[in-house]
Design a protein around this motif. Sequence first.
Motif, PDB file in Angstrom:
ATOM      1  N   PHE A 225       0.847  -1.187   0.000  1.00  0.00           N
ATOM      2  CA  PHE A 225       0.000   0.000   0.000  1.00  0.00           C
ATOM      3  C   PHE A 225       0.886   1.241   0.000  1.00  0.00           C
ATOM      4  O   PHE A 225       2.011   1.204   0.527  1.00  0.00           O
ATOM      5  N   PRO A 226       0.391   2.344  -0.563  1.00  0.00           N
ATOM      6  CA  PRO A 226       1.180   3.577  -0.554  1.00  0.00           C
ATOM      7  C   PRO A 226       1.451   4.028   0.881  1.00  0.00           C
ATOM      8  O   PRO A 226       0.579   3.955   1.748  1.00  0.00           O
TER       9      PRO A 226
ATOM     10  N   ASP B  69     -10.282  -6.747  -2.917  1.00  0.00           N
ATOM     11  CA  ASP B  69      -9.042  -6.109  -3.359  1.00  0.00           C
ATOM     12  C   ASP B  69      -8.263  -7.161  -4.133  1.00  0.00           C
ATOM     13  O   ASP B  69      -8.587  -8.356  -4.080  1.00  0.00           O
ATOM     14  N   LEU B  70      -7.236  -6.743  -4.853  1.00  0.00           N
ATOM     15  CA  LEU B  70      -6.456  -7.669  -5.667  1.00  0.00           C
ATOM     16  C   LEU B  70      -5.000  -7.646  -5.226  1.00  0.00           C
ATOM     17  O   LEU B  70      -4.475  -6.603  -4.817  1.00  0.00           O
ATOM     18  N   PRO B  71      -4.312  -8.779  -5.295  1.00  0.00           N
ATOM     19  CA  PRO B  71      -2.908  -8.821  -4.906  1.00  0.00           C
ATOM     20  C   PRO B  71      -2.023  -8.129  -5.928  1.00  0.00           C
ATOM     21  O   PRO B  71      -2.368  -8.041  -7.110  1.00  0.00           O
ATOM     22  N   ASP B  72      -0.870  -7.661  -5.474  1.00  0.00           N
ATOM     23  CA  ASP B  72       0.122  -7.117  -6.405  1.00  0.00           C
ATOM     24  C   ASP B  72       0.805  -8.253  -7.167  1.00  0.00           C
ATOM     25  O   ASP B  72       1.283  -8.072  -8.294  1.00  0.00           O
ATOM     26  N   GLN B  73       0.845  -9.414  -6.518  1.00  0.00           N
ATOM     27  CA  GLN B  73       1.567 -10.549  -7.076  1.00  0.00           C
ATOM     28  C   GLN B  73       1.005 -11.833  -6.461  1.00  0.00           C
ATOM     29  O   GLN B  73       0.520 -11.823  -5.335  1.00  0.00           O
ATOM     30  N   GLY B  74       1.047 -12.936  -7.204  1.00  0.00           N
ATOM     31  CA  GLY B  74       0.580 -14.205  -6.680  1.00  0.00           C
ATOM     32  C   GLY B  74      -0.812 -14.564  -7.173  1.00  0.00           C
ATOM     33  O   GLY B  74      -1.451 -13.809  -7.912  1.00  0.00           O
ATOM     34  N   THR B  75      -1.283 -15.736  -6.743  1.00  0.00           N
ATOM     35  CA  THR B  75      -2.584 -16.231  -7.185  1.00  0.00           C
ATOM     36  C   THR B  75      -3.450 -16.611  -5.991  1.00  0.00           C
ATOM     37  O   THR B  75      -2.954 -17.052  -4.954  1.00  0.00           O
ATOM     38  N   ILE B  76      -4.762 -16.414  -6.167  1.00  0.00           N
ATOM     39  CA  ILE B  76      -5.753 -16.829  -5.181  1.00  0.00           C
ATOM     40  C   ILE B  76      -6.800 -17.643  -5.921  1.00  0.00           C
ATOM     41  O   ILE B  76      -7.533 -17.124  -6.763  1.00  0.00           O
ATOM     42  N   ARG B  77      -6.840 -18.935  -5.626  1.00  0.00           N
ATOM     43  CA  ARG B  77      -7.777 -19.823  -6.298  1.00  0.00           C
ATOM     44  C   ARG B  77      -8.828 -20.303  -5.306  1.00  0.00           C
ATOM     45  O   ARG B  77      -8.497 -20.787  -4.218  1.00  0.00           O
TER      46      ARG B  77
ATOM     47  N   VAL C 281       2.638  -5.210   3.156  1.00  0.00           N
ATOM     48  CA  VAL C 281       1.782  -5.778   4.194  1.00  0.00           C
ATOM     49  C   VAL C 281       1.809  -7.304   4.156  1.00  0.00           C
ATOM     50  O   VAL C 281       1.838  -7.964   5.200  1.00  0.00           O
ATOM     51  N   LEU C 282       1.779  -7.871   2.964  1.00  0.00           N
ATOM     52  CA  LEU C 282       1.854  -9.320   2.799  1.00  0.00           C
ATOM     53  C   LEU C 282       2.997  -9.637   1.853  1.00  0.00           C
ATOM     54  O   LEU C 282       3.134  -9.005   0.800  1.00  0.00           O
ATOM     55  N   ARG C 283       3.802 -10.648   2.220  1.00  0.00           N
ATOM     56  CA  ARG C 283       4.928 -11.014   1.368  1.00  0.00           C
ATOM     57  C   ARG C 283       4.997 -12.531   1.202  1.00  0.00           C
ATOM     58  O   ARG C 283       5.068 -13.275   2.170  1.00  0.00           O
ATOM     59  N   ASP C 284       4.869 -12.976  -0.011  1.00  0.00           N
ATOM     60  CA  ASP C 284       4.998 -14.399  -0.351  1.00  0.00           C
ATOM     61  C   ASP C 284       4.142 -15.298   0.547  1.00  0.00           C
ATOM     62  O   ASP C 284       4.613 -16.296   1.090  1.00  0.00           O
ATOM     63  N   VAL C 285       2.863 -14.931   0.702  1.00  0.00           N
ATOM     64  CA  VAL C 285       1.941 -15.710   1.533  1.00  0.00           C
ATOM     65  C   VAL C 285       1.388 -16.881   0.725  1.00  0.00           C
ATOM     66  O   VAL C 285       0.840 -16.691  -0.362  1.00  0.00           O
ATOM     67  N   SER C 286       1.531 -18.078   1.274  1.00  0.00           N
ATOM     68  CA  SER C 286       1.045 -19.289   0.604  1.00  0.00           C
ATOM     69  C   SER C 286       0.414 -20.231   1.620  1.00  0.00           C
ATOM     70  O   SER C 286       0.990 -20.466   2.686  1.00  0.00           O
ATOM     71  N   PHE C 287      -0.762 -20.748   1.309  1.00  0.00           N
ATOM     72  CA  PHE C 287      -1.396 -21.794   2.113  1.00  0.00           C
ATOM     73  C   PHE C 287      -2.579 -22.337   1.333  1.00  0.00           C
ATOM     74  O   PHE C 287      -3.022 -21.737   0.347  1.00  0.00           O
ATOM     75  N   SER C 288      -3.081 -23.481   1.767  1.00  0.00           N
ATOM     76  CA  SER C 288      -4.261 -24.046   1.119  1.00  0.00           C
ATOM     77  C   SER C 288      -5.209 -24.578   2.182  1.00  0.00           C
ATOM     78  O   SER C 288      -4.792 -24.930   3.291  1.00  0.00           O
ATOM     79  N   VAL C 289      -6.487 -24.608   1.836  1.00  0.00           N
ATOM     80  CA  VAL C 289      -7.538 -25.065   2.742  1.00  0.00           C
ATOM     81  C   VAL C 289      -8.360 -26.124   2.012  1.00  0.00           C
ATOM     82  O   VAL C 289      -8.805 -25.903   0.882  1.00  0.00           O
ATOM     83  N   SER C 290      -8.536 -27.265   2.645  1.00  0.00           N
ATOM     84  CA  SER C 290      -9.281 -28.361   2.031  1.00  0.00           C
ATOM     85  C   SER C 290     -10.784 -28.098   2.067  1.00  0.00           C
ATOM     86  O   SER C 290     -11.266 -27.332   2.909  1.00  0.00           O
ATOM     87  N   PRO C 291     -11.531 -28.728   1.182  1.00  0.00           N
ATOM     88  CA  PRO C 291     -12.989 -28.578   1.196  1.00  0.00           C
ATOM     89  C   PRO C 291     -13.571 -28.950   2.552  1.00  0.00           C
ATOM     90  O   PRO C 291     -13.222 -29.979   3.136  1.00  0.00           O
ATOM     91  N   GLY C 292     -14.429 -28.096   3.086  1.00  0.00           N
ATOM     92  CA  GLY C 292     -15.092 -28.356   4.352  1.00  0.00           C
ATOM     93  C   GLY C 292     -14.231 -28.118   5.581  1.00  0.00           C
ATOM     94  O   GLY C 292     -14.692 -28.334   6.704  1.00  0.00           O
ATOM     95  N   GLU C 293     -13.007 -27.655   5.395  1.00  0.00           N
ATOM     96  CA  GLU C 293     -12.106 -27.442   6.527  1.00  0.00           C
ATOM     97  C   GLU C 293     -12.389 -26.102   7.199  1.00  0.00           C
ATOM     98  O   GLU C 293     -12.864 -25.154   6.571  1.00  0.00           O
ATOM     99  N   VAL C 294     -12.080 -26.031   8.494  1.00  0.00           N
ATOM    100  CA  VAL C 294     -12.209 -24.795   9.261  1.00  0.00           C
ATOM    101  C   VAL C 294     -10.820 -24.394   9.750  1.00  0.00           C
ATOM    102  O   VAL C 294     -10.177 -25.156  10.471  1.00  0.00           O
TER     103      VAL C 294
END
Length: 236
Positions: A25-26, A69-77, A34-47
């Motif tokens: 952010f400016p 909002d949209l990331p500057d870099q990376g993917t969100i699936r 604020v976020l740098r190289d954040v990666s994780f995954s969540v399985s179906p039905g998981e909390v």
Amino acid sequence: MKETVFSGEPSRGVAVAVQGVKKTFPNGGERLEVLRDVSFSVSPGEVVAVTGESGSGKSTLLSLMAGLDLPDQGTIRVGPREVQTLDEEGLTRYRARTVGLVFQFHYLLKDFSVLENVMLPALMQQRSREEASLRATELLAQVGLQERLHHLPPQLSGGERQRAAAARALINDPEVVLADEPTGNLDDANSRRLEEVLFGLVSEYGKTLIIVTHDQNLARRTARSFHLEQGCLVSD
């Protein structure tokens, strides 16, 4: 017969995958990372829970997953969708149908009844008033507000307003529920009751739930939790 969005059947094949996400952010003449190289995954039905100190980027991460909002870099699936590639029309559909949002502040419209507030997202998706009313009534009964259908939000307690917001988040049968500090403004008793509502609803309808919270008691109830430190996500 065409399948209805209010089927209430457990979601299948749904998962959330965040890969290499960066967000800045400016900040004066520079950019604040604020976020740098954040990666994780969540399985179906998981909390799962995402924890971290105030200002650590928890709400920013949730906003990115919600398509607000949209990331500057990376993917969100989310399921088959890559959120950052959607155009405005696609993002509008995604926010309306795929994700349900529960915020720290309930954001109920004060001049509409509780029932009307919960119905509103369904009506905006061109569902019939009768269908939306039936589904909203069912959800409000499940969160213990069957006697409050025609009350206005100012006539409810803080805990009741948050439970109504939880019901509203599920009215369009979303695949994923995202909760941003949902118990942040509640006392202990109402916090615990809202927890039971959230966990109960996502379990019954087979939803994936991601909670951003500073409440360690709430985080400990989830299957897994992550912690944000200096813009990076680490396992608790």
